[in-house]
Design a protein around this motif. Structure first.
Motif, short mmCIF file in Angstrom:
data_model
loop_
_atom_site.label_atom_id
_atom_site.label_comp_id
_atom_site.label_asym_id
_atom_site.label_seq_id
_atom_site.Cartn_x
_atom_site.Cartn_y
_atom_site.Cartn_z
N LEU A 143 19.77 -12.39 8.27
CA LEU A 143 18.61 -11.50 8.30
C LEU A 143 18.78 -10.57 9.49
CD1 LEU A 143 15.67 -10.69 7.46
CD2 LEU A 143 14.89 -12.47 9.04
N THR A 144 18.93 -9.28 9.24
CA THR A 144 19.14 -8.31 10.31
C THR A 144 17.92 -7.40 10.41
OG1 THR A 144 21.53 -8.35 9.95
CG2 THR A 144 20.62 -6.50 11.20
N ILE A 145 17.27 -7.43 11.56
CA ILE A 145 16.09 -6.60 11.81
C ILE A 145 16.45 -5.56 12.87
CG2 ILE A 145 13.68 -6.57 12.51
CD1 ILE A 145 14.24 -8.12 9.93
N PRO A 146 16.50 -4.27 12.50
CA PRO A 146 16.80 -3.23 13.49
C PRO A 146 15.63 -3.02 14.45
CG PRO A 146 17.21 -2.48 11.22
CD PRO A 146 16.40 -3.73 11.13
N PRO A 147 15.90 -2.68 15.70
CA PRO A 147 14.82 -2.36 16.63
C PRO A 147 13.99 -1.19 16.11
CG PRO A 147 16.87 -2.66 17.81
CD PRO A 147 17.22 -2.64 16.35
N GLY A 148 12.69 -1.25 16.33
CA GLY A 148 11.81 -0.17 15.90
C GLY A 148 11.17 -0.39 14.55
N TRP A 149 11.54 -1.47 13.86
CA TRP A 149 10.92 -1.74 12.56
C TRP A 149 9.49 -2.25 12.76
CZ3 TRP A 149 14.06 -4.18 8.01
CH2 TRP A 149 14.96 -3.22 7.52
N ARG A 150 8.64 -1.83 11.81
CA ARG A 150 7.26 -2.31 11.80
C ARG A 150 7.18 -3.64 11.06
NH1 ARG A 150 4.26 3.30 9.78
NH2 ARG A 150 5.00 4.66 11.46
N GLU A 151 6.04 -4.30 11.21
CA GLU A 151 5.82 -5.58 10.55
C GLU A 151 6.00 -5.47 9.04
OE1 GLU A 151 1.96 -8.17 9.24
OE2 GLU A 151 1.90 -7.25 11.21
N THR A 152 5.51 -4.38 8.44
CA THR A 152 5.62 -4.22 6.99
C THR A 152 7.07 -4.17 6.54
OG1 THR A 152 5.37 -1.83 7.31
CG2 THR A 152 3.39 -3.07 6.71
N GLN A 153 7.91 -3.51 7.32
CA GLN A 153 9.34 -3.43 6.99
C GLN A 153 10.00 -4.79 7.15
OE1 GLN A 153 9.75 -0.15 9.93
NE2 GLN A 153 11.02 0.85 8.38
N ILE A 154 9.62 -5.51 8.20
CA ILE A 154 10.21 -6.82 8.45
C ILE A 154 9.82 -7.80 7.35
CG2 ILE A 154 10.26 -8.77 10.05
CD1 ILE A 154 9.84 -6.74 12.32
N VAL A 155 8.56 -7.77 6.94
CA VAL A 155 8.09 -8.65 5.86
C VAL A 155 8.89 -8.41 4.59
CG1 VAL A 155 6.15 -9.09 4.30
CG2 VAL A 155 5.77 -9.04 6.77
N ALA A 156 9.09 -7.13 4.26
CA ALA A 156 9.84 -6.79 3.04
C ALA A 156 11.28 -7.27 3.13
CB ALA A 156 9.79 -5.28 2.81
N LYS A 157 11.89 -7.16 4.31
CA LYS A 157 13.28 -7.57 4.47
C LYS A 157 13.42 -9.08 4.37
CE LYS A 157 17.60 -6.59 5.22
NZ LYS A 157 18.37 -5.80 4.24
N ILE A 158 12.50 -9.81 4.97
CA ILE A 158 12.54 -11.27 4.88
C ILE A 158 12.41 -11.71 3.43
CG2 ILE A 158 11.30 -13.39 5.46
CD1 ILE A 158 10.61 -12.13 8.15
N ALA A 159 11.50 -11.08 2.69
CA ALA A 159 11.32 -11.41 1.28
C ALA A 159 12.60 -11.17 0.49
CB ALA A 159 10.17 -10.59 0.70
N GLU A 160 13.27 -10.06 0.79
CA GLU A 160 14.51 -9.72 0.08
C GLU A 160 15.61 -10.73 0.37
OE1 GLU A 160 18.10 -6.49 0.60
OE2 GLU A 160 16.06 -5.86 1.15
N VAL A 161 15.81 -11.05 1.65
CA VAL A 161 16.92 -11.92 2.05
C VAL A 161 16.68 -13.36 1.60
CG1 VAL A 161 18.10 -12.93 4.05
CG2 VAL A 161 17.60 -10.48 3.99
N MET A 162 15.43 -13.82 1.67
CA MET A 162 15.13 -15.22 1.36
C MET A 162 14.73 -15.43 -0.10
SD MET A 162 13.36 -16.61 4.87
CE MET A 162 13.74 -18.31 4.40
N GLY A 163 14.67 -14.35 -0.87
CA GLY A 163 14.39 -14.47 -2.30
C GLY A 163 12.98 -14.94 -2.61
N VAL A 164 12.01 -14.45 -1.83
CA VAL A 164 10.61 -14.78 -2.08
C VAL A 164 9.83 -13.48 -2.19
CG1 VAL A 164 10.77 -16.99 -0.86
CG2 VAL A 164 10.11 -14.93 0.40
N SER A 165 8.55 -13.60 -2.49
CA SER A 165 7.71 -12.41 -2.59
C SER A 165 7.16 -12.03 -1.22
CB SER A 165 6.55 -12.66 -3.56
OG SER A 165 5.65 -13.62 -3.02
N THR A 166 6.75 -10.76 -1.09
CA THR A 166 6.13 -10.34 0.17
C THR A 166 4.82 -11.09 0.39
OG1 THR A 166 5.10 -8.47 -0.98
CG2 THR A 166 7.19 -8.06 0.15
#
Length: 383
Positions: A143-166
């Motif tokens: 799971l790669t989170i770039p600096p400057g990302w907002r919570e909404t972007q991070i939530v979406a990325k976690i959902a994508e990588v872990m195969g779950v819903s937002t």
């Protein structure tokens, strides 16, 4: 004159000496024969003995491969000796030494990363090195989170990588234990970096690890818990406004100068980044009307002081800039070109207005280019 009689004693001595000489020669010859016979027997025995040896008794230094079955291994230390020990214990390689030799022979081996892997057992050491370099053998996810990302972007990325819903991720947010000083919610507390996620790790565990990592970083700078959120707010604004490390320090100084009251604006920060966050827009989409919108407490053109919470997850570089900004009397700055990141600083309000005009000119040209590009794409589709 009478003849002398023979000397019997002398003759006996000579005869005894001759016998001793013969004996010595015979013993010497016998010794040579014994040595030769021993060498002959020894050589023959060395040739014959391996015929009676059991090959299975020989120590194995490296498996012939290609390997069989599979086993899960966790690499926590990417040093070759540590990897070799883990693989030997799991019977992936025959010896740690064979793995180290194979590692040193492969110029790409330094690219092996810590994480969880699924590998065959009893592999050739060189094949084990190649397998660890193949992403297909990773059992975990990154799971790669770039600096400057907002919570909404991070939530979406976690959902994508872990195969779950937002929705699942947002539900897990309620399980996260926020640290002392986090009064504005989880925004800004999900530290931006790359995380290796184990196969059995849950979403709430990942989120908690990200928050704990932020605390770890802040503690490394000896930030008092009572000052944590204030620092993250400043650092998040710095992160959103500029990219150049030196500019980040200058922006942090502008924030301090503004909060202390600059001549014509007082403690108004007037940061486009905070307005964009509050309205959930991109900075380039802001209008003049947005700058006077008092519907969000993040509008720092309307409300004095810092916004109520961070606006993104800042990097360690921005945290350092906010902690120790350079000396300067700047009260204003403008990034006059968002593509190149060119930013100008001043303490003169007249010069600042000229710099703002430069930015508006760039923005108008940029929007025209974007519009022309969209029209060209539409024409291509229609054609």
């Amino acid at each position: 004159m009478d003849s002398p009689e023979p000397d019997d004693a002398g003759a006996d001595d000579r005869s005894e000496s001759t016998r001793r000489d013969h004996l010595r020669r015979n013993l010497a010859v016998l010794g040579v024969l014994v040595v030769a016979l021993a060498l002959l027997i020894g050589g023959a025995w060395r040739l014959v003995l391996p015929m009676f040896d059991d090959p299975s008794d020989d120590p194995i230094t490296d498996y012939p491969g290609p390997g069989t079955g599979s086993v899960a291994v966790v690499i926590s230390d990417a040093e070759p000796a540590a990897i070799g020990d883990v693989l030997r214990t799991a019977d992936v390689v025959a010896t740690a030494e064979a793995f180290i030799d194979a590692y040193e022979a492969n110029p790409d081996a330094t690219g092996i990363q810590a994480g969880s892997y699924t590998l065959p057992q009893q592999m050739r050491a060189s094949d084990a090195v190649a397998a660890l370099l193949d992403p297909a053998n990773r059992a975990d996810r990154t799971l790669t989170i770039p600096p400057g990302w907002r919570e909404t972007q991070i939530v979406a990325k976690i959902a994508e990588v872990m195969g779950v819903s937002t929705a699942d991720v947002r539900e897990a947010l309620d399980e996260v234990e926020l640290p002392e000083g986090a009064s504005g919610g989880i925004e800004g507390w999900l530290f931006a970096e790359a995380y290796s996620i184990a196969p059995d790790e849950t979403v709430d565990q990942v989120l908690q690890r990200m928050v704990d990592r932020t605390v770890e970083v802040l503690d490394s700078y000896d930030v008092d818990p009572a000052d944590r959120e204030n620092l993250l707010i400043r650092a998040s604004i710095v992160e959103a406004e500029v990219t150049d490390p030196e500019d980040r320090g200058r922006v942090a100084r502008v924030l301090s100068n503004r909060l202390n009251g600059c001549a014509d604006v007082g403690p108004l920060l007037q940061m486009n980044s905070t307005v964009a966050y509050g309205l959930d827009k991109a900075v380039t989409d802001l209008t003049l009307a947005d700058l006077s919108d008092d519907s969000t407490p993040y509008n720092t053109y309307v409300f004095e002081g810092l916004p109520p919470a961070p606006i993104n997850s800042p990097s360690a570089t921005s945290i350092e800039a906010a902690l120790e900004p350079p000396a300067g009397d700047w009260c204003y700055f403008v990034t006059v070109n968002l593509e190149t990141g060119e930013t100008v600083f001043t303490d003169d309000p007249v010069e600042h207005e000229q710099n703002r005009a430069r930015y508006r000119e760039w923005l108008e040209e940029w929007r025209q280019e974007q519009s022309a590009g969209a029209d060209d794409a539409t024409a291509d589709e229609e054609g």
